[in-house]
Design a protein around this motif. Structure first.
Motif, PDB file in Angstrom:
ATOM      1  N   TYR A  22      42.337  30.175  36.981  1.00  0.00           N
ATOM      2  CA  TYR A  22      43.393  31.165  37.227  1.00  0.00           C
ATOM      3  C   TYR A  22      43.976  31.011  38.625  1.00  0.00           C
ATOM      4  O   TYR A  22      43.399  30.363  39.494  1.00  0.00           O
ATOM      5  N   TYR A  23      45.147  31.633  38.798  1.00  0.00           N
ATOM      6  CA  TYR A  23      45.830  31.698  40.097  1.00  0.00           C
ATOM      7  C   TYR A  23      45.862  33.144  40.558  1.00  0.00           C
ATOM      8  O   TYR A  23      46.201  34.035  39.788  1.00  0.00           O
ATOM      9  N   ARG A  24      45.534  33.387  41.814  1.00  0.00           N
ATOM     10  CA  ARG A  24      45.674  34.732  42.396  1.00  0.00           C
ATOM     11  C   ARG A  24      47.061  34.864  42.999  1.00  0.00           C
ATOM     12  O   ARG A  24      47.635  33.884  43.476  1.00  0.00           O
ATOM     13  N   PRO A  25      47.613  36.085  43.009  1.00  0.00           N
ATOM     14  CA  PRO A  25      48.965  36.265  43.558  1.00  0.00           C
ATOM     15  C   PRO A  25      49.074  35.938  45.046  1.00  0.00           C
ATOM     16  O   PRO A  25      50.114  35.481  45.509  1.00  0.00           O
ATOM     17  N   ASP A  26      47.992  36.139  45.800  1.00  0.00           N
ATOM     18  CA  ASP A  26      48.052  35.873  47.243  1.00  0.00           C
ATOM     19  C   ASP A  26      47.853  34.391  47.576  1.00  0.00           C
ATOM     20  O   ASP A  26      48.042  33.990  48.720  1.00  0.00           O
ATOM     21  N   ALA A  27      47.470  33.579  46.590  1.00  0.00           N
ATOM     22  CA  ALA A  27      47.298  32.139  46.811  1.00  0.00           C
ATOM     23  C   ALA A  27      47.738  31.392  45.547  1.00  0.00           C
ATOM     24  O   ALA A  27      46.922  30.795  44.851  1.00  0.00           O
ATOM     25  N   PRO A  28      49.034  31.409  45.249  1.00  0.00           N
ATOM     26  CA  PRO A  28      49.506  30.846  43.984  1.00  0.00           C
ATOM     27  C   PRO A  28      49.350  29.324  43.860  1.00  0.00           C
ATOM     28  O   PRO A  28      49.422  28.796  42.760  1.00  0.00           O
ATOM     29  N   SER A  29      49.127  28.644  44.955  1.00  0.00           N
ATOM     30  CA  SER A  29      48.958  27.189  44.871  1.00  0.00           C
ATOM     31  C   SER A  29      47.488  26.779  44.747  1.00  0.00           C
ATOM     32  O   SER A  29      47.184  25.598  44.622  1.00  0.00           O
ATOM     33  N   LEU A  30      46.577  27.760  44.741  1.00  0.00           N
ATOM     34  CA  LEU A  30      45.149  27.486  44.687  1.00  0.00           C
ATOM     35  C   LEU A  30      44.606  27.844  43.303  1.00  0.00           C
ATOM     36  O   LEU A  30      44.626  29.000  42.894  1.00  0.00           O
ATOM     37  N   LEU A  31      44.138  26.856  42.581  1.00  0.00           N
ATOM     38  CA  LEU A  31      43.552  27.067  41.262  1.00  0.00           C
ATOM     39  C   LEU A  31      42.087  27.464  41.452  1.00  0.00           C
ATOM     40  O   LEU A  31      41.317  26.756  42.094  1.00  0.00           O
ATOM     41  N   GLN A  32      41.705  28.626  40.894  1.00  0.00           N
ATOM     42  CA  GLN A  32      40.349  29.129  41.072  1.00  0.00           C
ATOM     43  C   GLN A  32      39.615  29.149  39.737  1.00  0.00           C
ATOM     44  O   GLN A  32      40.220  29.054  38.676  1.00  0.00           O
ATOM     45  N   LEU A  33      38.296  29.309  39.801  1.00  0.00           N
ATOM     46  CA  LEU A  33      37.452  29.231  38.615  1.00  0.00           C
ATOM     47  C   LEU A  33      36.570  30.468  38.515  1.00  0.00           C
ATOM     48  O   LEU A  33      35.996  30.928  39.496  1.00  0.00           O
ATOM     49  N   PHE A  34      36.480  31.002  37.290  1.00  0.00           N
ATOM     50  CA  PHE A  34      35.575  32.099  36.980  1.00  0.00           C
ATOM     51  C   PHE A  34      34.797  31.687  35.734  1.00  0.00           C
ATOM     52  O   PHE A  34      35.384  31.202  34.761  1.00  0.00           O
ATOM     53  N   TRP A  55      41.443  41.144  31.079  1.00  0.00           N
ATOM     54  CA  TRP A  55      41.904  40.359  32.242  1.00  0.00           C
ATOM     55  C   TRP A  55      43.425  40.463  32.365  1.00  0.00           C
ATOM     56  O   TRP A  55      43.951  40.724  33.440  1.00  0.00           O
ATOM     57  N   ARG A  56      44.122  40.230  31.269  1.00  0.00           N
ATOM     58  CA  ARG A  56      45.597  40.250  31.304  1.00  0.00           C
ATOM     59  C   ARG A  56      46.144  41.614  31.680  1.00  0.00           C
ATOM     60  O   ARG A  56      47.159  41.705  32.363  1.00  0.00           O
ATOM     61  N   ARG A  57      45.466  42.686  31.231  1.00  0.00           N
ATOM     62  CA  ARG A  57      45.935  44.048  31.519  1.00  0.00           C
ATOM     63  C   ARG A  57      45.579  44.522  32.922  1.00  0.00           C
ATOM     64  O   ARG A  57      46.380  45.178  33.577  1.00  0.00           O
ATOM     65  N   GLU A  58      44.364  44.216  33.386  1.00  0.00           N
ATOM     66  CA  GLU A  58      43.822  44.867  34.572  1.00  0.00           C
ATOM     67  C   GLU A  58      43.706  43.997  35.823  1.00  0.00           C
ATOM     68  O   GLU A  58      43.581  44.528  36.914  1.00  0.00           O
ATOM     69  N   ILE A  59      43.710  42.701  35.678  1.00  0.00           N
ATOM     70  CA  ILE A  59      43.463  41.824  36.827  1.00  0.00           C
ATOM     71  C   ILE A  59      44.761  41.122  37.216  1.00  0.00           C
ATOM     72  O   ILE A  59      45.449  40.552  36.373  1.00  0.00           O
ATOM     73  N   GLU A  60      45.067  41.176  38.486  1.00  0.00           N
ATOM     74  CA  GLU A  60      46.302  40.560  38.986  1.00  0.00           C
ATOM     75  C   GLU A  60      46.062  39.093  39.303  1.00  0.00           C
ATOM     76  O   GLU A  60      46.070  38.667  40.455  1.00  0.00           O
ATOM     77  N   ALA A  61      45.831  38.335  38.264  1.00  0.00           N
ATOM     78  CA  ALA A  61      45.638  36.894  38.407  1.00  0.00           C
ATOM     79  C   ALA A  61      46.156  36.237  37.137  1.00  0.00           C
ATOM     80  O   ALA A  61      45.853  36.677  36.034  1.00  0.00           O
ATOM     81  N   ALA A  62      46.961  35.208  37.315  1.00  0.00           N
ATOM     82  CA  ALA A  62      47.567  34.522  36.170  1.00  0.00           C
ATOM     83  C   ALA A  62      46.594  33.482  35.614  1.00  0.00           C
ATOM     84  O   ALA A  62      46.092  32.628  36.345  1.00  0.00           O
ATOM     85  N   LEU A  63      46.337  33.572  34.306  1.00  0.00           N
ATOM     86  CA  LEU A  63      45.468  32.598  33.667  1.00  0.00           C
ATOM     87  C   LEU A  63      46.155  31.241  33.595  1.00  0.00           C
ATOM     88  O   LEU A  63      47.326  31.141  33.257  1.00  0.00           O
ATOM     89  N   HIS A  64      45.423  30.202  33.911  1.00  0.00           N
ATOM     90  CA  HIS A  64      45.911  28.834  33.784  1.00  0.00           C
ATOM     91  C   HIS A  64      45.371  28.201  32.514  1.00  0.00           C
ATOM     92  O   HIS A  64      46.119  27.681  31.694  1.00  0.00           O
ATOM     93  N   SER A  65      44.033  28.263  32.332  1.00  0.00           N
ATOM     94  CA  SER A  65      43.407  27.679  31.146  1.00  0.00           C
ATOM     95  C   SER A  65      42.033  28.296  30.943  1.00  0.00           C
ATOM     96  O   SER A  65      41.430  28.840  31.868  1.00  0.00           O
ATOM     97  N   VAL A  66      41.550  28.187  29.705  1.00  0.00           N
ATOM     98  CA  VAL A  66      40.219  28.667  29.356  1.00  0.00           C
ATOM     99  C   VAL A  66      39.544  27.582  28.519  1.00  0.00           C
ATOM    100  O   VAL A  66      40.092  27.133  27.521  1.00  0.00           O
TER     101      VAL A  66
END
Length: 89
Positions: A22-34, A55-66
């Motif tokens: 996923y991508y966080r709004p404060d670091a859109p160029s950084l791909l993170q992992l959960f 996640w889609r409703r409550e977390i402000e992070a855009a999913l990239h892949s699962v």
């Protein structure tokens, strides 16, 4: 008293692991992992999809892949009758 995870395995659930990128709004160029793990039913994965809906409703992070891995921990192939004596020294 039985362990919830053991009961779920007997009911057909298997350990499901999801690698969520996923991508966080404060670091859109950084791909993170959960990494998420729970006992779930393949192939529909209701627990995983409930989590992803949350996640889609409550977390402000855009999913990239699962990426999903699933394995049944208890099954007929793992249980067999054994006749014999095991000596203890």
């Amino acid at each position: 008293m039985s362990d919830r995870a053991f009961i779920e395995q007997l009911e057909g659930y298997g350990l499901t692991t999801a690698e969520i990128h996923y991508y966080r709004p404060d670091a859109p160029s950084l791909l993170q992992l959960f990494v998420w793990q729970e006992y779930d039913l393949a192939p529909d994965f209701p627990a995983l999809f409930d989590f992803l809906d949350h996640w889609r409703r409550e977390i402000e992070a855009a999913l990239h892949s699962v990426r999903i891995a699933h394995g049944g921990l208890i099954g007929p192939r793992e249980w067999r009758a054994v006749d014999g004596i095991i000596p203890f020294k």
